[in-house]
Design an enzyme around this catalytic site. Structure first.
Site, mmCIF file in Angstrom:
data_model
loop_
_atom_site.group_PDB
_atom_site.id
_atom_site.type_symbol
_atom_site.label_atom_id
_atom_site.label_comp_id
_atom_site.label_asym_id
_atom_site.label_seq_id
_atom_site.Cartn_x
_atom_site.Cartn_y
_atom_site.Cartn_z
ATOM 1 N NE ARG A 102 -17.213 11.979 8.726
ATOM 2 C CZ ARG A 102 -16.139 11.999 8.149
ATOM 3 N NH1 ARG A 102 -15.937 10.907 7.986
ATOM 4 N NH2 ARG A 102 -15.446 12.773 7.676
ATOM 5 C CB ALA A 123 -1.270 3.839 6.334
ATOM 6 N N GLY A 124 0.510 3.733 4.131
ATOM 7 C CA GLY A 124 1.651 2.806 3.360
ATOM 8 C C GLY A 124 2.887 3.811 3.135
ATOM 9 C CB SER A 162 -15.581 17.965 2.166
ATOM 10 O OG SER A 162 -14.720 18.025 3.578
ATOM 11 C CG LEU A 197 -6.776 12.275 5.958
ATOM 12 C CD1 LEU A 197 -6.919 13.890 5.062
ATOM 13 C CD2 LEU A 197 -6.367 11.453 4.913
ATOM 14 N N GLY A 201 0.833 -1.221 0.085
ATOM 15 C CA GLY A 201 -0.039 0.050 -0.021
ATOM 16 C C GLY A 201 0.886 1.109 0.031
HETATM 17 C C1 LIG Z 1 -13.703 10.919 -0.836
HETATM 18 C C2 LIG Z 1 -13.201 10.804 0.391
HETATM 19 C C3 LIG Z 1 -12.831 11.648 1.183
HETATM 20 C C4 LIG Z 1 -12.129 11.770 2.341
HETATM 21 N N1 LIG Z 1 -11.752 12.735 3.095
HETATM 22 C C5 LIG Z 1 -10.965 12.590 4.351
HETATM 23 C C6 LIG Z 1 -10.767 13.778 5.087
HETATM 24 O O1 LIG Z 1 -10.850 14.836 4.623
HETATM 25 N N2 LIG Z 1 -9.861 13.504 6.495
HETATM 26 C C7 LIG Z 1 -9.768 12.071 6.839
HETATM 27 O O2 LIG Z 1 -9.436 12.278 7.837
HETATM 28 N N3 LIG Z 1 -10.218 11.260 6.219
HETATM 29 C C8 LIG Z 1 -10.863 11.299 4.974
HETATM 30 N N4 LIG Z 1 -11.221 10.259 4.147
HETATM 31 C C9 LIG Z 1 -10.646 8.925 4.742
HETATM 32 C C10 LIG Z 1 -9.409 8.644 4.232
HETATM 33 O O3 LIG Z 1 -9.005 9.239 2.998
HETATM 34 C C11 LIG Z 1 -8.887 7.251 4.165
HETATM 35 O O4 LIG Z 1 -9.307 6.624 5.394
HETATM 36 C C12 LIG Z 1 -7.327 7.158 4.151
HETATM 37 O O5 LIG Z 1 -6.864 7.790 2.986
HETATM 38 C C13 LIG Z 1 -6.882 5.681 3.946
HETATM 39 O O6 LIG Z 1 -5.516 5.645 3.864
HETATM 40 P P1 LIG Z 1 -4.783 4.315 3.669
HETATM 41 O O7 LIG Z 1 -3.335 4.748 3.453
HETATM 42 O O8 LIG Z 1 -4.867 3.427 4.962
HETATM 43 O O9 LIG Z 1 -5.389 3.628 2.435
HETATM 44 P P2 LIG Z 1 -5.475 4.254 1.012
HETATM 45 O O10 LIG Z 1 -5.362 5.430 0.677
HETATM 46 O O11 LIG Z 1 -6.830 3.333 0.646
HETATM 47 O O12 LIG Z 1 -4.229 3.197 0.190
HETATM 48 C C14 LIG Z 1 -4.410 1.755 -0.074
HETATM 49 C C15 LIG Z 1 -3.149 1.410 -0.771
HETATM 50 O O13 LIG Z 1 -3.150 -0.057 -0.733
HETATM 51 C C16 LIG Z 1 -2.732 -0.295 -2.196
HETATM 52 N N5 LIG Z 1 -3.479 -1.685 -2.128
HETATM 53 C C17 LIG Z 1 -4.856 -2.083 -1.791
HETATM 54 N N6 LIG Z 1 -4.844 -3.575 -1.844
HETATM 55 C C18 LIG Z 1 -3.625 -3.961 -2.409
HETATM 56 C C19 LIG Z 1 -3.236 -5.212 -2.707
HETATM 57 N N7 LIG Z 1 -3.895 -6.243 -2.569
HETATM 58 N N8 LIG Z 1 -1.892 -5.154 -3.228
HETATM 59 C C20 LIG Z 1 -1.046 -4.130 -3.352
HETATM 60 N N9 LIG Z 1 -1.427 -3.088 -2.861
HETATM 61 C C21 LIG Z 1 -2.703 -2.902 -2.503
HETATM 62 C C22 LIG Z 1 -3.510 0.588 -3.098
HETATM 63 O O14 LIG Z 1 -2.783 0.586 -4.372
HETATM 64 C C23 LIG Z 1 -3.183 1.710 -2.275
HETATM 65 O O15 LIG Z 1 -1.928 2.271 -2.538
HETATM 66 C C24 LIG Z 1 -11.922 10.295 3.104
HETATM 67 C C25 LIG Z 1 -12.152 9.114 2.078
HETATM 68 C C26 LIG Z 1 -13.035 9.331 1.055
HETATM 69 C C27 LIG Z 1 -13.409 8.386 0.339
#
Ligand SMILES: Cc1cc2nc3c(=O)[nH]c(=O)nc-3n(C[C@H](O)[C@H](O)[C@H](O)COP(=O)(O)OP(=O)(O)OC[C@H]3O[C@@H](n4cnc5c(N)ncnc54)[C@H](O)[C@@H]3O)c2cc1C
Length: 650
Positions: free
Chosen positions: A341, A48-49, A288, A452, A44
């Site tokens: 929410r 986070a990743g 948002s 985030l 990922g």
């Molecule tokens: C429209 C929208 C707006 C948002 N706005 C906010 C905000 O303003 N503030 C806030 O705090 N939160 C917000 N959120 C929530 C927040 O964006 C997410 O919870 C957060 O970005 C998740 O980050 P992450 O790094 O955990 O995962 P992600 O950003 O989902 O990244 C997942 C990663 O894993 C990879 N991946 C997935 N499965 C596999 C696999 N099997 N093999 C290899 N790679 C894989 C993907 O390619 C990607 O790189 C929002 C969410 C949405 C949908």
């Protein structure tokens, strides 16, 4: 609670505010020469990743970083709009680390681990410093200081933002840190690779199997530790605000290898999304939560007005203020439009179910900026939310500066996920989970702008410490061959699964089955759940599983670029996720946060928790293909906070 399935998680000794410092003071470290000999896989590249991979690379570990997209910058995190929380108290409005901790714990309806949530609040301020140092262009006030706004569930202004593109800017910051490590050779990037299994050897995670999405080749990768940062599983509902590639597959793969799946039923339904407009839609768009700072939510007071609007005979702008029901301000005077929410979503549903909904479907409410424009001027509203307004106008073909936006709740975020302990380690040694992929610090409901914060806290400030505590014991472990039987066995199983899927050659497209699953999830495991609806969902999901494995059609070849095959592999896992969500929801005979069991509500329709019987994290343990999983329960004890009924009224 006399139940042998209960267990407790070790957290560091000391007062709440000292636990994380105590941990860091006593954890094991790895010396620089040894770091170079240790491999870490990070799956990922979202916030986070990317932050974890960059930090681990900077520390000197040898990092392999995977993502589905063609660039790390395309991870779903890029879509995050509204902001990121931190307890800086720049506004001098009474914020503190304790208050952020308390709001988060309360917002999650007291279903999160106290020590983790405190740590999250504690490191929140460092995240802002880190991102500012990276050059993230947070909004600033006239004098140059960082600006803040408010998000739901808080009475202070603690949300840092970059217009409506906060995720994008934060991800660019993390990506630049990541790119630096790629350039230095400490991180190797594998874009367009999809993890299909985790390899466990002698009870420890030792690598992954991934499919090269460009040519379909299955490849094996070894590491001393594996970090899952693959995001949330909201797309089990088919229609969601998540990116199209967001999936629940790695969570299911880890679960099937022995990692517990924590609180699968805790999913968040966001109140301010553009309403569904038809059967042929594949995506929902978020408006948002930041818009609730200045927008006022209402429906007509009179049913005949709502009916006339639905019939296209009346416009919202023709309804005078006294005939508008600002139902959130009416029901929750203390928090008004800024209730969390789950509360805002249910209140919208209540009004629509009662016949006051607008749009031709009756499934929408208004979010109105008339008052903010009168108070602040259009240019201020445009400065704060301009890109969101533009996005709305492009999709709905209506000008939200002149006509109120229409919004309706939609699935948005999953608080459930891979269960982790205080060190973010799963129940499999050497397997860690961070960001939205883990069962998280948000309990039963995540407050806005906290995802985030959690993703970056995990990646920049928590995992880089805790993983060392594990890796310090691995310095004697040599790199292993990927020809070991465990790698070959995992590879064989995936290959057989892919061949099976390709050979079905049925009549249904992947999307048509996914959509069917989505309807079941929304209708029966959605905003309002009942014992009966969940039982029916379990039966329906079993039927959908059967249909999928006997009647799906996947064109093309397995050893080639094949988007339908990618989707089918993800859907196979969404079906499993959906089943777990319904099972977990059925077990939890209470309402808390985003989990609303209609049988359990107060007289005025609020969630009714049952702390005596359900103050635990549900940890589902895989029990074979044909059996329901076993339920283990992590006891949630509150040493420093007293649980209370959530109250946003006074
Ligand atoms: C429209 C929208 C707006 C948002 N706005 C906010 C905000 O303003 N503030 C806030 O705090 N939160 C917000 N959120 C929530 C927040 O964006 C997410 O919870 C957060 O970005 C998740 O980050 P992450 O790094 O955990 O995962 P992600 O950003 O989902 O990244 C997942 C990663 O894993 C990879 N991946 C997935 N499965 C596999 C696999 N099997 N093999 C290899 N790679 C894989 C993907 O390619 C990607 O790189 C929002 C969410 C949405 C949908």
């Amino acid at each position: 609670m006399k139940d042998s399935n209960f267990f407790k998680v070790d957290v560091p000794e000391g007062a709440l505010a000292e636990k994380w410092s105590n941990y860091k003071a006593h954890q094991k470290l790895v010396n620089p020469a040894n770091k170079r000999r240790l491999d870490v896989i990070v799956v990922g590249t979202g916030l986070a990743g990317a932050s974890a991979a960059a930090s681990l690379g900077e520390l000197g570990f040898n990092v392999l970083n995977f993502c589905i997209q063609d660039s790390p910058r395309r991870a779903h995190s890029i879509a995050a709009q509204g902001g990121i929380n931190a307890a800086k108290n720049y506004q001098n409005d009474g914020d503190s680390i304790y208050r952020l901790f308390y709001d988060t714990l309360k917002g999650g309806d007291y279903r999160a681990r106290e020590a983790n949530v405190y740590r999250l609040a504690e490191v929140s301020n460092s995240i802002i410093d880190q991102c500012v140092a990276q050059g993230v262009p947070f909004a600033r006030e006239y004098g140059g200081l960082l600006d803040n706004r408010s998000f739901g569930g808080a009475q202070v202004s603690r949300t840092f933002y970059a217009k409506g593109q906060t995720g994008q800017q934060l991800l660019l910051g993390a990506y630049s840190a990541l790119s630096r490590q790629v350039n230095l050779g400490s991180v190797k990037l594998f874009t367009r690779y999809e993890m299909l299994d985790v390899v466990v050897i002698d009870g420890r995670a030792r690598g992954i199997i991934a499919r090269n999405l460009r040519n379909g080749k299955l490849e094996r990768f070894f590491a001393h530790a594996v970090v899952i940062a693959t995001g949330g599983y909201g797309n089990a509902f088919f229609l969601s605000t998540n990116a199209m590639a967001s999936n629940g597959s790695s969570a299911i793969q880890c679960y099937k290898k022995g990692a517990y799946f924590g609180n699968p039923c805790f999913a968040q339904i966001h109140p301010t999304c553009i309403p569904v407009h038809g059967e042929f839609q594949s995506k929902l768009t978020l408006m948002s939560e930041s818009l609730r700072n200045d927008g006022r939510i209402w429906v007509p007071k009179k049913k005949e007005d709502a009916e006339a609007i639905r019939a296209g005979k009346l416009k919202p702008t023709q309804i005078p203020d006294e005939d508008r029901d600002f139902y959130l301000e009416r029901r929750y005077p203390a928090f008004g439009n800024l209730v969390p929410r789950d509360v805002a979503s249910r209140a919208a549903k209540e009004r629509c179910d009662a016949g006051f909904g607008v749009n031709n479907t009756g499934l929408a409410v208004y979010l109105d900026f008339k008052y903010a424009i009168e108070r602040l001027g259009r240019h201020v509203v445009e400065e704060r939310y301009g890109n969101l307004f533009q996005m709305y106008e492009k999709i709905v073909d209506d000008n939200p500066y002149e006509t109120p936006m229409m919004i309706f709740p939609a699935i948005h975020y999953t608080m459930g996920g891979i269960w982790v302990d205080y060190e973010l380690q799963t129940s499999i040694k050497g397997l860690f989970a961070i960001g939205e992929a883990n069962f998280s610090d948000h309990g039963a409901n995540r407050l806005g702008a906290s995802a985030l914060m959690q993703g970056l806290a995990d990646g920049y400030f928590v995992l880089p410490y805790t993983i060392q505590n594990y890796l310090a014991d691995q310095i004697q472990v040599p790199r292993m061959s990927t020809d070991l039987p465990e790698f070959l066995e995992a590879l064989k199983e995936i290959d057989a699964k892919i061949q099976k899927l390709m050979s079905i050659k049925g009549k249904r497209s992947v999307d048509s089955i996914h959509k069917e699953l989505g309807h079941v999830m929304w209708d029966m495991v959605g905003m309002g759940r009942t014992e009966q609806s969940l039982k029916t969902a379990l039966e329906r999901i079993k039927e959908i599983k059967k249909e999928f494995w006997s009647n799906v059609y996947i064109p093309g070849k397995a050893d080639d670029l094949n988007v339908e095959l990618e989707k089918a592999l993800r859907l196979a896992d969404f079906i499993e996720v959906g089943y777990l969500m319904a099972l977990d929801g059925l077990n939890r005979n209470e309402s808390c946060g985003g989990h609303f069991r209609e049988e359990y509500q107060t007289e005025d329709g609020e969630a009714l928790r049952d702390d005596e019987h359900y103050a635990y994290v549900s940890c589902w343990k895989y029990n074979g293909e044909d059996n329901d999983p076993e339920l283990l329960k992590e006891t949630l004890e509150y040493e420093f906070v007293k649980r209370q009924q959530r109250n946003y009224k006074s």
